[in-house]
Design a protein around this motif. Structure first.
Motif, short mmCIF file in Angstrom:
data_model
loop_
_atom_site.label_atom_id
_atom_site.label_comp_id
_atom_site.label_asym_id
_atom_site.label_seq_id
_atom_site.Cartn_x
_atom_site.Cartn_y
_atom_site.Cartn_z
N TYR A 90 38.82 33.87 44.84
CA TYR A 90 38.51 35.39 44.72
C TYR A 90 39.08 35.78 43.30
O TYR A 90 39.48 34.61 42.61
CB TYR A 90 40.04 35.53 45.42
N HIS B 234 45.91 42.29 43.65
CA HIS B 234 44.30 42.66 43.74
C HIS B 234 43.16 41.81 43.35
O HIS B 234 43.66 40.66 42.63
CB HIS B 234 44.18 43.85 42.88
N ARG B 235 42.72 42.31 44.37
CA ARG B 235 41.61 40.76 44.55
C ARG B 235 40.20 41.36 44.00
O ARG B 235 39.96 42.64 44.67
CB ARG B 235 41.46 40.08 46.34
N LYS B 236 39.22 40.99 42.85
CA LYS B 236 38.60 41.76 42.63
C LYS B 236 37.01 42.68 43.63
O LYS B 236 37.24 41.55 44.05
CB LYS B 236 38.09 41.02 41.06
N ILE B 237 37.20 43.97 43.89
CA ILE B 237 36.78 44.93 44.22
C ILE B 237 35.47 44.23 44.47
O ILE B 237 34.17 43.77 44.90
CB ILE B 237 37.01 45.93 44.37
N HIS B 238 34.87 44.44 42.82
CA HIS B 238 33.33 44.79 43.07
C HIS B 238 33.23 43.17 41.83
O HIS B 238 33.02 43.49 40.80
CB HIS B 238 33.24 45.67 41.48
N PRO C 173 34.62 39.45 47.45
CA PRO C 173 35.28 40.39 46.68
C PRO C 173 36.08 40.47 47.78
O PRO C 173 36.29 40.38 48.69
CB PRO C 173 34.20 41.54 46.88
N GLY C 174 37.64 41.11 46.94
CA GLY C 174 37.97 41.90 47.55
C GLY C 174 37.81 42.95 48.31
O GLY C 174 37.10 43.58 48.41
N GLN C 175 39.01 43.24 49.43
CA GLN C 175 38.51 44.84 50.11
C GLN C 175 39.78 45.72 50.37
O GLN C 175 39.57 46.45 51.10
CB GLN C 175 38.46 43.81 51.44
N SER C 176 40.27 45.56 49.45
CA SER C 176 41.37 46.89 49.58
C SER C 176 42.34 47.28 48.15
O SER C 176 41.86 46.66 47.05
CB SER C 176 42.92 46.77 49.93
N LEU C 177 41.82 48.45 48.15
CA LEU C 177 42.90 49.23 46.45
C LEU C 177 43.86 48.56 46.51
O LEU C 177 45.02 48.72 47.47
CB LEU C 177 42.89 51.06 47.01
N ASP D 47 35.73 46.52 37.98
CA ASP D 47 36.42 47.54 39.13
C ASP D 47 35.75 49.37 38.49
O ASP D 47 35.90 50.26 39.42
CB ASP D 47 37.68 47.02 39.81
#
Ligand SMILES: NC(=O)CCC(=O)C(=O)O
Length: 285
Positions: free
Chosen positions: A101, A117-121, A141-145, A162
């Motif tokens: 990630y 925070h794992r980069k979501i996009h 991708p990360g899964q949470s805000l 993001d």
């Protein structure tokens, strides 16, 4: 929002090399310098400990309790600041099939981790003749805000690409965050086009502070970062920025400015959720 108070923010536009030890050492010195200059919250850039490139991510990746995380914890403690630790490539486990990630860890002044925070996009783009980059070649991708709580107020975190997804900032603002902070590394194609514009857009849309912290530009690297770390106020005005060289950008975050902006141009209370749904409820529209 009422508990929030003003604070000094510093963005460390770090020179990042292919040598992790040098990067960690340099990050430490720069964060301590920012703290000596009065910063309460300090931000490092995306991939602050490794070159930015899909081929480098698995090689530089570390677990959440690895060398870079330990370094960030002690830097935050020694500098006595809240540290938004840019990002580093994270290895999720020890298996050969481990996921990777692009991860930001956030630390309090005691050196305790207060957010991940794992980069979501993932940054998967192809601009013909200009730039092709596919983070998904090696990253998941990360899964949470991520919204962190500090004595200065709640802060939303995103990583670079993001920022192009306005929902993150809107949800953060609707949930009471005073700022969105994005460690990022735009490039020589999209940087001049969109880096500042996106920050100003997110700030104006939501009447919050927005900051983005880049690595310094290295024209010898495969991925050349745009630089220009920037802080934007709730009216969309750039209040601090720099060029492309290594630097520290300072700004005072005056939380009263948020209420002032919302009183003057009351889009926050004029929203028509009876006509369209509130994205902060996580409803698919
Ligand atoms: N590191 C990134 O996510 C780069 C994003 C970027 O350059 C963009 O244009 O978006």
């Amino acid at each position: 929002m009422s508990k929030a108070k003003s604070f000094n923010l510093a963005l460390v536009q770090l020179s990042v090399t292919a040598n992790k030890e040098i990067n960690l050492h340099n990050a430490r010195n720069k964060v301590l310098q920012a703290a000596q200059n009065g910063a309460n919250v300090v931000v490092l850039p995306e991939c602050f400990n490794s070159p930015y490139g899909t081929q480098h991510f698995p090689q530089f990746a570390e677990p959440l309790h690895g060398q870079s995380a330990q370094a960030l914890s002690s830097i935050a403690r020694d500098a006595n600041v809240y540290l938004i630790g840019g990002s580093f490539p994270e290895r999720a486990d020890d298996s050969a099939a481990s996921k990777f990630y692009n991860t930001c860890t956030i630390w309090d002044p005691k050196g305790e981790r207060i957010g991940v925070h794992r980069k979501i996009h993932l940054f998967d783009i192809d601009v013909p003749g200009k730039i092709r980059f596919q983070e998904s070649e090696t990253l998941s991708p990360g899964q949470s805000l991520t919204h962190i709580t500090t004595p200065y107020g709640k802060i939303g975190i995103g990583i670079c690409y993001d920022i192009r997804f306005p929902e993150l900032a809107m949800i953060a603002a609707r949930k009471g965050c005073i700022a969105m902070i994005y460690p990022g590394a735009f490039n020589m194609t999209t940087g001049p086009l969109h880096w500042e514009l996106l920050q100003r857009a997110r700030a104006i849309d939501n009447q919050i502070y927005v900051a983005a912290c880049s690595p310094a530009r290295d024209t010898g690297s495969e991925y050349v970062a745009w630089g220009h770390s920037t802080v934007v106020d709730p009216l969309g005005k750039v209040i601090a920025t720099t060029e492309d060289a290594e630097d520290i950008v300072y700004a005072t975050i005056e939380v009263d400015k948020i209420e002032e902006a919302r009183r003057s141009i009351p889009v926050t209370s004029q929203r028509r959720f009876d006509v369209y749904r509130d994205v902060a409820q996580g409803v698919e529209v």
